[in-house]
Design an enzyme around this catalytic site. Structure first.
Site, PDB file in Angstrom:
ATOM      1  N   HIS B  78       0.848  -1.205   0.000  1.00 18.36           N
ATOM      2  CA  HIS B  78       0.000   0.000   0.000  1.00 18.36           C
ATOM      3  C   HIS B  78       0.880   1.251   0.000  1.00 18.36           C
ATOM      4  O   HIS B  78       0.680   2.165  -0.797  1.00 18.36           O
ATOM      5  CB  HIS B  78      -0.933  -0.012   1.213  1.00 18.36           C
ATOM      6  CG  HIS B  78      -1.521   1.327   1.558  1.00 18.36           C
ATOM      7  ND1 HIS B  78      -2.468   1.955   0.779  1.00 18.36           N
ATOM      8  CD2 HIS B  78      -1.275   2.164   2.593  1.00 18.36           C
ATOM      9  CE1 HIS B  78      -2.788   3.117   1.334  1.00 18.36           C
ATOM     10  NE2 HIS B  78      -2.071   3.285   2.431  1.00 18.36           N
ATOM     11  N   ASP B 107       7.702  22.885 -25.024  1.00 20.64           N
ATOM     12  CA  ASP B 107       7.665  21.496 -24.541  1.00 20.64           C
ATOM     13  C   ASP B 107       8.698  21.376 -23.434  1.00 20.64           C
ATOM     14  O   ASP B 107       9.311  22.363 -23.027  1.00 20.64           O
ATOM     15  CB  ASP B 107       7.982  20.507 -25.681  1.00 20.64           C
ATOM     16  CG  ASP B 107       7.380  19.129 -25.422  1.00 20.64           C
ATOM     17  OD1 ASP B 107       7.596  18.581 -24.321  1.00 20.64           O
ATOM     18  OD2 ASP B 107       6.674  18.602 -26.302  1.00 20.64           O
ATOM     19  N   TRP B 143       7.354  -0.573   4.135  1.00 20.26           N
ATOM     20  CA  TRP B 143       7.910   0.105   2.948  1.00 20.26           C
ATOM     21  C   TRP B 143       9.331   0.576   3.217  1.00 20.26           C
ATOM     22  O   TRP B 143      10.096   0.785   2.287  1.00 20.26           O
ATOM     23  CB  TRP B 143       7.023   1.263   2.502  1.00 20.26           C
ATOM     24  CG  TRP B 143       7.208   2.540   3.265  1.00 20.26           C
ATOM     25  CD1 TRP B 143       6.688   2.853   4.478  1.00 20.26           C
ATOM     26  CD2 TRP B 143       7.981   3.682   2.852  1.00 20.26           C
ATOM     27  NE1 TRP B 143       7.083   4.109   4.852  1.00 20.26           N
ATOM     28  CE2 TRP B 143       7.871   4.650   3.873  1.00 20.26           C
ATOM     29  CE3 TRP B 143       8.744   3.995   1.720  1.00 20.26           C
ATOM     30  CZ2 TRP B 143       8.504   5.894   3.807  1.00 20.26           C
ATOM     31  CZ3 TRP B 143       9.367   5.229   1.669  1.00 20.26           C
ATOM     32  CH2 TRP B 143       9.240   6.165   2.695  1.00 20.26           C
ATOM     33  N   SER B 170      13.537   6.266 -13.199  1.00 23.84           N
ATOM     34  CA  SER B 170      12.460   7.031 -13.809  1.00 23.84           C
ATOM     35  C   SER B 170      12.299   8.391 -13.124  1.00 23.84           C
ATOM     36  O   SER B 170      12.195   9.429 -13.789  1.00 23.84           O
ATOM     37  CB  SER B 170      11.168   6.215 -13.733  1.00 23.84           C
ATOM     38  OG  SER B 170      10.054   7.051 -13.847  1.00 23.84           O
ATOM     39  N   SER B 171      12.313   8.392 -11.783  1.00 26.21           N
ATOM     40  CA  SER B 171      12.148   9.658 -11.056  1.00 26.21           C
ATOM     41  C   SER B 171      13.300  10.605 -11.311  1.00 26.21           C
ATOM     42  O   SER B 171      13.116  11.807 -11.463  1.00 26.21           O
ATOM     43  CB  SER B 171      12.107   9.412  -9.545  1.00 26.21           C
ATOM     44  OG  SER B 171      10.974   8.708  -9.210  1.00 26.21           O
ATOM     45  N   HIS B 254      13.648  11.211   4.480  1.00 25.05           N
ATOM     46  CA  HIS B 254      13.054  12.473   4.901  1.00 25.05           C
ATOM     47  C   HIS B 254      12.923  13.474   3.760  1.00 25.05           C
ATOM     48  O   HIS B 254      11.840  14.015   3.555  1.00 25.05           O
ATOM     49  CB  HIS B 254      13.694  13.081   6.139  1.00 25.05           C
ATOM     50  CG  HIS B 254      12.721  14.047   6.731  1.00 25.05           C
ATOM     51  ND1 HIS B 254      11.644  13.646   7.477  1.00 25.05           N
ATOM     52  CD2 HIS B 254      12.574  15.372   6.551  1.00 25.05           C
ATOM     53  CE1 HIS B 254      10.890  14.689   7.754  1.00 25.05           C
ATOM     54  NE2 HIS B 254      11.427  15.750   7.207  1.00 25.05           N
ATOM     55  N   GLU B 256      12.483  12.649   0.863  1.00 25.75           N
ATOM     56  CA  GLU B 256      11.397  12.047   0.082  1.00 25.75           C
ATOM     57  C   GLU B 256      10.023  12.551   0.537  1.00 25.75           C
ATOM     58  O   GLU B 256       9.167  12.848  -0.276  1.00 25.75           O
ATOM     59  CB  GLU B 256      11.456  10.517   0.182  1.00 25.75           C
ATOM     60  CG  GLU B 256      10.240   9.765  -0.374  1.00 25.75           C
ATOM     61  CD  GLU B 256      10.086   9.845  -1.885  1.00 25.75           C
ATOM     62  OE1 GLU B 256      11.089  10.121  -2.575  1.00 25.75           O
ATOM     63  OE2 GLU B 256       8.953   9.636  -2.375  1.00 25.75           O
ATOM     64  N   TYR B 258       9.384  15.350   1.738  1.00 27.05           N
ATOM     65  CA  TYR B 258       9.204  16.721   1.250  1.00 27.05           C
ATOM     66  C   TYR B 258       9.032  16.756  -0.255  1.00 27.05           C
ATOM     67  O   TYR B 258       8.417  17.665  -0.804  1.00 27.05           O
ATOM     68  CB  TYR B 258      10.362  17.613   1.715  1.00 27.05           C
ATOM     69  CG  TYR B 258      10.324  17.831   3.220  1.00 27.05           C
ATOM     70  CD1 TYR B 258       9.338  17.231   3.991  1.00 27.05           C
ATOM     71  CD2 TYR B 258      11.251  18.620   3.868  1.00 27.05           C
ATOM     72  CE1 TYR B 258       9.289  17.405   5.348  1.00 27.05           C
ATOM     73  CE2 TYR B 258      11.203  18.805   5.242  1.00 27.05           C
ATOM     74  CZ  TYR B 258      10.228  18.192   5.975  1.00 27.05           C
ATOM     75  OH  TYR B 258      10.172  18.368   7.328  1.00 27.05           O
ATOM     76  N   SER B 269      -0.338  27.484  -3.307  1.00 25.58           N
ATOM     77  CA  SER B 269       0.037  28.867  -3.587  1.00 25.58           C
ATOM     78  C   SER B 269      -0.458  29.320  -4.955  1.00 25.58           C
ATOM     79  O   SER B 269      -0.540  30.507  -5.238  1.00 25.58           O
ATOM     80  CB  SER B 269       1.560  29.025  -3.535  1.00 25.58           C
ATOM     81  OG  SER B 269       2.060  28.576  -2.312  1.00 25.58           O
ATOM     82  N   HIS B 303      15.165  11.808  13.148  1.00 24.09           N
ATOM     83  CA  HIS B 303      13.973  11.871  14.005  1.00 24.09           C
ATOM     84  C   HIS B 303      13.035  10.695  13.715  1.00 24.09           C
ATOM     85  O   HIS B 303      12.098  10.461  14.462  1.00 24.09           O
ATOM     86  CB  HIS B 303      13.253  13.227  13.917  1.00 24.09           C
ATOM     87  CG  HIS B 303      12.592  13.516  12.604  1.00 24.09           C
ATOM     88  ND1 HIS B 303      12.580  14.753  12.030  1.00 24.09           N
ATOM     89  CD2 HIS B 303      11.907  12.730  11.749  1.00 24.09           C
ATOM     90  CE1 HIS B 303      11.925  14.717  10.892  1.00 24.09           C
ATOM     91  NE2 HIS B 303      11.504  13.495  10.701  1.00 24.09           N
ATOM     92  N   HIS B 304      13.294   9.978  12.629  1.00 27.11           N
ATOM     93  CA  HIS B 304      12.532   8.747  12.378  1.00 27.11           C
ATOM     94  C   HIS B 304      13.090   7.592  13.213  1.00 27.11           C
ATOM     95  O   HIS B 304      12.574   6.487  13.157  1.00 27.11           O
ATOM     96  CB  HIS B 304      12.612   8.366  10.900  1.00 27.11           C
ATOM     97  CG  HIS B 304      12.014   9.393   9.987  1.00 27.11           C
ATOM     98  ND1 HIS B 304      10.696   9.349   9.594  1.00 27.11           N
ATOM     99  CD2 HIS B 304      12.521  10.496   9.419  1.00 27.11           C
ATOM    100  CE1 HIS B 304      10.439  10.375   8.804  1.00 27.11           C
ATOM    101  NE2 HIS B 304      11.535  11.094   8.681  1.00 27.11           N
ATOM    102  N   THR B 329       7.563  26.287   7.668  1.00 24.39           N
ATOM    103  CA  THR B 329       6.254  25.726   7.325  1.00 24.39           C
ATOM    104  C   THR B 329       5.153  26.648   7.837  1.00 24.39           C
ATOM    105  O   THR B 329       4.153  26.884   7.153  1.00 24.39           O
ATOM    106  CB  THR B 329       6.092  24.310   7.912  1.00 24.39           C
ATOM    107  OG1 THR B 329       7.285  23.575   7.640  1.00 24.39           O
ATOM    108  CG2 THR B 329       4.921  23.589   7.291  1.00 24.39           C
ATOM    109  N   LYS B 332       4.603  29.559   5.577  1.00 22.13           N
ATOM    110  CA  LYS B 332       3.777  29.233   4.420  1.00 22.13           C
ATOM    111  C   LYS B 332       2.293  29.289   4.755  1.00 22.13           C
ATOM    112  O   LYS B 332       1.500  29.904   4.033  1.00 22.13           O
ATOM    113  CB  LYS B 332       4.135  27.841   3.892  1.00 22.13           C
ATOM    114  CG  LYS B 332       5.451  27.851   3.150  1.00 22.13           C
ATOM    115  CD  LYS B 332       5.666  26.572   2.396  1.00 22.13           C
ATOM    116  CE  LYS B 332       6.664  26.773   1.277  1.00 22.13           C
ATOM    117  NZ  LYS B 332       6.097  27.352   0.064  1.00 22.13           N
ATOM    118  N   ARG B 451       1.646   0.266  15.477  1.00 22.54           N
ATOM    119  CA  ARG B 451       1.266   0.198  14.066  1.00 22.54           C
ATOM    120  C   ARG B 451       1.656  -1.170  13.509  1.00 22.54           C
ATOM    121  O   ARG B 451       2.355  -1.938  14.171  1.00 22.54           O
ATOM    122  CB  ARG B 451       1.966   1.309  13.280  1.00 22.54           C
ATOM    123  CG  ARG B 451       3.465   1.149  13.226  1.00 22.54           C
ATOM    124  CD  ARG B 451       4.169   2.363  12.664  1.00 22.54           C
ATOM    125  NE  ARG B 451       4.007   2.476  11.231  1.00 22.54           N
ATOM    126  CZ  ARG B 451       4.902   3.092  10.437  1.00 22.54           C
ATOM    127  NH1 ARG B 451       5.976   3.652  10.944  1.00 22.54           N
ATOM    128  NH2 ARG B 451       4.696   3.175   9.140  1.00 22.54           N
TER     129      ARG B 451
END
Lengths: 396, 528
Positions: B78, B107, B143, B170-171, B254, B256, B258, B269, B303-304, B329, B332, B451
């Site tokens: 998932h 283009d 994951w 690809s990314s 991390h 990622e 963002y 915005s 922090h993870h 943040t 924003k 979890r």
């Protein structure tokens, strides 16, 4: 110290109202289970500090949220085109922008101070009264009282284990402490500084009892430490918190905190029990005895992978029924069980000679295998002694 | 296709090839954008179906539908499918479609690579999905794929790793293309500080992708060699360290997250000024805040891992650095609200989703701030509280803005207006159900539910049941979205070029007719 704004009574009441509202909305019938909305305060000084930090940051967020969204919804209500509001065209204001950069920074610094204080206290594991090593296994806990030599494994209790099977037909609500009960709980004395050394035998695990205010990872090959000093006698429950494979959800933790005298009594009982188990290996066992004991050991230690009927899980866990190792020469199976291989743990390090002899005999004559031979604890005992010899020299 | 010259009049509309070959060989940014968006939508439903398997099993205590191993495969797949299959491709789709039009370019800078990056994504996605049918099952170690557990995966491990390599390539190609386009293809007069915010946020996202995807590829390659070539990067018995993987993973992981949120900020915005009929408040501080967030994303990864057993200095550094993220943040969010302030707001569906985003994303931000407090994180970590947190920032955060962006540009892409009434039904259904789904999970986590468990103690029953009801409502509400999109592609009220009142002032794309011709801005527009 941070005081919580609502008294206990009103917190409880709000909690009830909220929960009932939720349930009424969804038409869910009243249930008897005790649910909680918030983090427990816990039973150690540290867990209380953690709770206070949690409530402080929560209330800071609530206040900021109410202010910010208050402004936003005011604007949404009054600055709409449909009420005839004309758009102004400003797009910068250095003063305001500085203000909303500086103020949050100040709040954060203020928040960091008590957090750092608690962090430092949690980190201080010096001068413990008792040290207990906790080893995570797939899927049970091993507790090793380093000061008194008491040592045992702790796994999910049989009743929960039966009820948790797919479509078991047993209602979870009918099982006492469903999934939160074990066969051998950890017992500690109250008001003593207890240092835990955490490690793992196979994959990552994490030892978490919410009432103690922390969790910590068990990393194979490394040792972490943490400590508690429990203020109140009682039974505290927790679970493994780091994904450790298919039965991650089935390795609960139960800690019983006792007064010092009761704790010492428990310690003596445990020691006597260990002696009795050790001496049981010195006599001849009958086939019936081996099979009965073996079935018990199999359910507790083997069934989670090889399944209760010995059929295994295709592709992951091999079947024991009809297995070439189990139905082959005795030496092969004994070596496999004692030393492990790949994902199969070395049970020589986990079980005593009687249990090993019993479970090996059981697999050869149960689970639809009919080899006909069996092995005596007396044969296994010297093998175990040979295995553990080098480790005993290590004074760690 | 790419051999087509541009020696034609500005409005000459080349027809694309017919049939499947058009899509296989296209180098047109609009075609590729469409393919990315369709792929993302399909994956959104595939990943969503997996989420519903999870919520069905968690509806009540006891195991009713799946065994624990398959349950773990579902949580793992998932997440991988939603992150790499749905959200990232959706943003690549928006970037492909809109960035050339927003900066007045004909283009993308590297059109053939553009085609390749899309088709590699499909290959990676199919490979990942195929692991479900392999012996031993799909990856089930989460994951994040922490060793040693992930090394116990059955036959599917090398396939999953190879699919991550493909998705990563690809990314990276998409990111290089976007960065190259933004730097080289802007219409004369469009300086960097005149670019629309969506373009700015994607520029920074592009750099993040280029920086961290190779790190991830490296980490999973080390898993591969640990499993098959007897290295021991992550095995203490051979001198390695399982926690090393976590450091490498989160150094990617991390930034990622963002990567998943910065384009979302850009969309908010973009949309708020149009419906407030006001210029964006604090454009410069928005740009700087984005850059600061991107920079901070590289120094907060641990922090993870607060509970992994780091030295106290590490714990404190990562706590302080993480708390700092709240400042840019916050800027924003304040800027968005200041943009609404004294505007003349209307609430068409894109604006509704954006307002919900501002509120619910901020809620996820608040729980993020709570999680930053390391001693408190010792309680929150790996509980349902963190599940609630990241779903708040990713679902009513990122996914809501992808939906808002779709409604916002759908008339431009198709030339038809969507059914506003039905879209509002979709909005209310989604917004109510997403909260029923995720809000109770805060309570579950605080009360002590870990979890990634397929079954739970009975005191967690009530809130899990509520959450599951919310999950099914949310899932099925998205069928309305699908219906609206198909209906709008097929026909409907003709849309004007501007689509939204006064939108021309807010972006070059609204100066073009709707639907947009196959080729646009063959001669660059004039920017004042």
């Amino acid at each position: 110290m941070i005081k919580i704004m609502l008294g206990d009574f009103s917190v409880k009441k709000t909690k009830q109202i909220f929960a009932h509202l939720f349930l009424m909305l969804l038409g869910v019938g009243e249930a008897n289970a005790e649910y909680a909305l918030n983090m427990p305060r816990g039973v150690t000084r540290i867990s209380n500090d953690v709770y206070d930090l949690h409530m402080l940051i929560l209330w800071i967020c609530v206040v900021i949220g109410v202010l910010v969204f208050g402004v936003m919804f005011y604007s949404i209500y009054y600055h709409r085109k449909s009420v005839g509001h004309e758009a102004e065209q400003f797009h910068d204001n250095v003063k305001v922008e500085l203000l909303w950069t500086v103020i949050p920074t100040i709040i954060l610094v203020a928040m960091a101070i008590p957090a750092t204080k608690t962090m430092l206290e949690m980190d201080d594991v010096n001068e413990p009264d008792i040290t207990i090593k906790i080893t995570g296994w797939q899927w049970k806990w091993e507790y090793d009282y380093l000061d008194s030599g008491v040592h045992f494994f702790s796994s999910l209790d049989a009743e929960s284990n039966q009820a948790r099977q797919l479509n078991s037909g047993v209602e979870a609500a009918d099982v006492d402490n469903y999934l939160l009960n074990v066969d051998n709980p950890l017992v500690i004395p109250v008001n003593k500084k207890i240092r835990f050394l955490l490690t793992a035998a196979d994959v990552l695990h994490a030892w978490w009892v919410p009432e103690f205010g922390w969790k910590k990872d068990n990393v194979p090959g490394f040792i972490n430490d943490a400590w508690v000093s429990v203020q109140k006698p009682g039974i505290y429950r927790g679970q493994c918190a780091e994904l450790c494979g298919k039965d991650h959800g089935y390795m609960p933790i139960v800690v019983i905190a006792k007064e010092q005298a009761e704790y010492e009594q428990w310690l003596e009982e445990k020691k006597a029990q260990a002696l009795a188990e050790a001496s049981s290996a010195d006599r001849q066992w009958s086939q019936a005895e081996l099979m009965a004991k073996g079935a018990e050991v199999y359910q507790a230690n083997c069934a989670s992978c090889h399944m209760a009927d010995g059929q295994g899980v295709p592709g992951t866990f091999p079947a024991l029924a009809g297995s070439s190792i189990v139905t082959g020469a005795m030496d092969g199976e004994v070596a496999m069980v004692l030393n492990g291989r790949g994902m199969m743990p070395a049970f020589g390090a986990m079980l005593n000679a009687s249990d090993l002899a019993a479970v090996i005999s059981f697999t050869r004559n149960g689970l639809s295998n009919k080899v006909g031979d069996s092995v005596q604890p007396l044969i296994i005992k010297p093998m175990l002694a040979a295995m553990t010899q080098p480790e005993e020299d290590d004074d760690w | 296709m790419s051999a087509v010259t541009s020696a034609h009049d500005e409005h000459d509309d080349h027809g694309p090839k017919k049939g499947f070959m058009r899509w296989l060989t296209t180098t047109n940014h609009k075609d590729i954008g469409t393919m990315y968006l369709v792929f993302a939508l399909v994956m959104f439903f595939v990943g969503g179906a997996m989420a519903l398997v999870i919520r069905a099993e968690l509806f009540e205590p006891g195991l009713q539908f799946v065994n624990p191993q398959f349950f773990n495969s579902m949580t793992t797949m998932h997440a991988l499918i939603m992150i790499f299959g749905a959200v990232m491709p959706a943003f690549a789709g928006f970037a492909n479609w809109m960035i050339p039009m927003m900066i007045g370019a004909p283009d993308m800078a590297l059109p053939r690579m553009n085609n390749m990056s899309f088709w590699l994504l499909v290959a990676g996605g199919v490979l990942l999905f195929s692991t479900l049918f392999m012996e031993g099952g799909a990856p089930a170690a989460g994951w994040t794929m922490y060793p040693p557990l992930v090394l116990q995966t059955g036959n599917s491990l090398p396939f999953a790793i190879f699919s991550i390599h493909l998705l990563g390539v690809s990314s990276i190609m998409a990111a290089i293309n976007i960065v190259a386009t933004i730097f080289n293809m802007r219409a004369p007069g469009m300086g960097l500080m005149k670019m629309p915010m969506f373009v700015w946020t994607w520029l920074i996202t592009g750099f993040l992708l280029i920086a961290v995807m190779p790190v991830f590829a490296g980490a999973v390659t080390m898993l591969l060699t640990d499993r098959f070539f007897e290295t021991s990067f992550f095995d203490a018995a051979g001198g390695g360290d399982p926690v090393l993987y976590q450091h490498i993973f989160w150094f990617f992981g991390h930034p990622e997250v963002y990567i998943l949120i910065l384009p979302t900020f850009g969309l908010a915005s973009t949309i708020i000024p149009v419906f407030a009929r006001k210029p964006l408040f604090g454009y410069h501080s928005m740009v700087y805040a984005t850059i600061v967030i991107a920079f901070l994303s590289f120094v907060v990864w641990a922090h993870h891992m607060f509970t992994v057993g780091m030295p106290i200095a590490g714990e404190l550094f990562f706590m302080y650095a993480t708390m700092l993220v709240a400042v840019p943040t916050g800027v924003k969010v304040f800027n968005w609200i200041a943009t609404m302030w004294k505007g003349a707001m209307t609430f068409e569906t894109p604006m509704l989703f954006t307002v919900a985003f501002v509120v619910l994303f901020t809620l996820g931000g608040f729980s993020g701030l709570m999680l930053a407090i390391a001693p408190a994180d010792f309680q929150y970590h790996d509980s349902y509280f963190i599940v609630a947190h990241f779903h708040y920032v990713l679902v009513p955060g990122t996914v809501f803005m992808i939906i808002a962006g779709t409604y916002y540009w759908l008339p431009k892409w198709t030339g038809h207006r969507y059914n506003e009434k039905l879209a509002k039904v979709h909005f209310w259904m989604s917004t109510i159900s997403v909260n029923v789904l995720f809000f109770p999970q805060h309570f579950l986590g605080l009360a002590g539910m870990p979890r990634r468990i397929p079954d739970y103690a009975v005191q967690f029953a009530e809130f899990n049941m509520i959450s599951s009801v919310g999950g099914f409502l949310f899932g099925f509400s998205q069928l309305i979205f699908l219906y609206i999109i198909i209906k709008t592609i097929r026909g409907g009220e003709k849309a004007t070029g501007e689509v939204w009142e006064g939108a021309k002032k807010h972006g070059l794309e609204w100066t073009l007719p709707s639907p947009v011709p196959y080729h646009t801005f063959e001669t660059p527009p004039k920017i004042k």
